[in-house]
Design an enzyme around this catalytic site. Sequence first.
Site, PDB file in Angstrom:
ATOM      1  N   LYS A 209       0.958  -1.045   0.004  1.00  8.59           N
ATOM      2  CA  LYS A 209       0.046   0.242   0.026  1.00  8.59           C
ATOM      3  C   LYS A 209       0.774   1.219   0.110  1.00  8.59           C
ATOM      4  O   LYS A 209       0.774   2.273  -0.782  1.00  8.59           O
ATOM      5  CB  LYS A 209      -0.984   0.063   1.312  1.00  8.59           C
ATOM      6  CG  LYS A 209      -2.027   1.204   1.174  1.00  8.59           C
ATOM      7  CD  LYS A 209      -2.132   1.543   2.378  1.00  8.59           C
ATOM      8  CE  LYS A 209      -1.387   2.360   3.053  1.00  8.59           C
ATOM      9  NZ  LYS A 209      -1.914   2.899   4.488  1.00  8.59           N
TER      10      LYS A 209
ATOM     11  N   ASP B  74      -6.258   0.673   0.805  1.00  6.90           N
ATOM     12  CA  ASP B  74      -6.282   0.881   2.316  1.00  6.90           C
ATOM     13  C   ASP B  74      -7.575   0.313   2.612  1.00  6.90           C
ATOM     14  O   ASP B  74      -8.568  -0.091   2.006  1.00  6.90           O
ATOM     15  CB  ASP B  74      -5.948   2.160   2.874  1.00  6.90           C
ATOM     16  CG  ASP B  74      -6.966   3.404   2.194  1.00  6.90           C
ATOM     17  OD1 ASP B  74      -7.683   3.048   1.760  1.00  6.90           O
ATOM     18  OD2 ASP B  74      -7.017   4.622   2.915  1.00  6.90           O
TER      19      ASP B  74
END
Length: 218
Positions: A121, A139
């Site tokens: 991420k 996320d």
Amino acid sequence: MKIADRYRIALERFAQEMPMPETELHYANPFQLLVAVILSAQCTDKRVNIVTPELFRAFPTPKALAAAETAEVYEYIKSISYPNNKAKALVGMAKALIERFGSEVPQDMDDLLSLPGVGRKTANVIMSVVFGKSAMAVDTHVFRVSNRIGLTNNSKTPLATEKTLMRHIPAEVVPKAHHWLILHGRYMCTARKPDCANCYLTDICKYYAAAGKDTVEK
């Protein structure tokens, strides 16, 4: 509704509502954003932005951060979630930047993933925000919103969500789409109480069709 139509409508409306989306993390250069994103794991951007000004003043460069003791860094970030682990990661990340990348934040996924504290991420955020690459950071907001709307078919993992979104969103739109999904999840399609009554996607949203409509009408 065909999946292509759902994506087309969602992207068109996001563009209308948020023509110039951007990260809410405060930063002045790639190094600062990398630090901020590492700190933001399981923590709010608001809290990170409170902490980083003093942290950046104390450690403005990779060299300064690499020379710090973990305990020193901890004192600046102790109000952040998991401060011990993140302090260690930040110092290790700074050392790796110096030793392997000439103090420059790398652009490549594999290089970014080699840095302490950097997961997929975080790497995608840096690639997208700093370097404008077609990279989708997933996320909790992106994961939740994508599944609720029906952009993904109940994807079980962030990686599965990323791959599906990347398959359907035009490459040139991905950097903005990343922010659209995050901001929609942060302020409209929240985890506990999505604001379906004011959402501009209810007519294409699978969550609203299945559950949200009843919730709003009650």
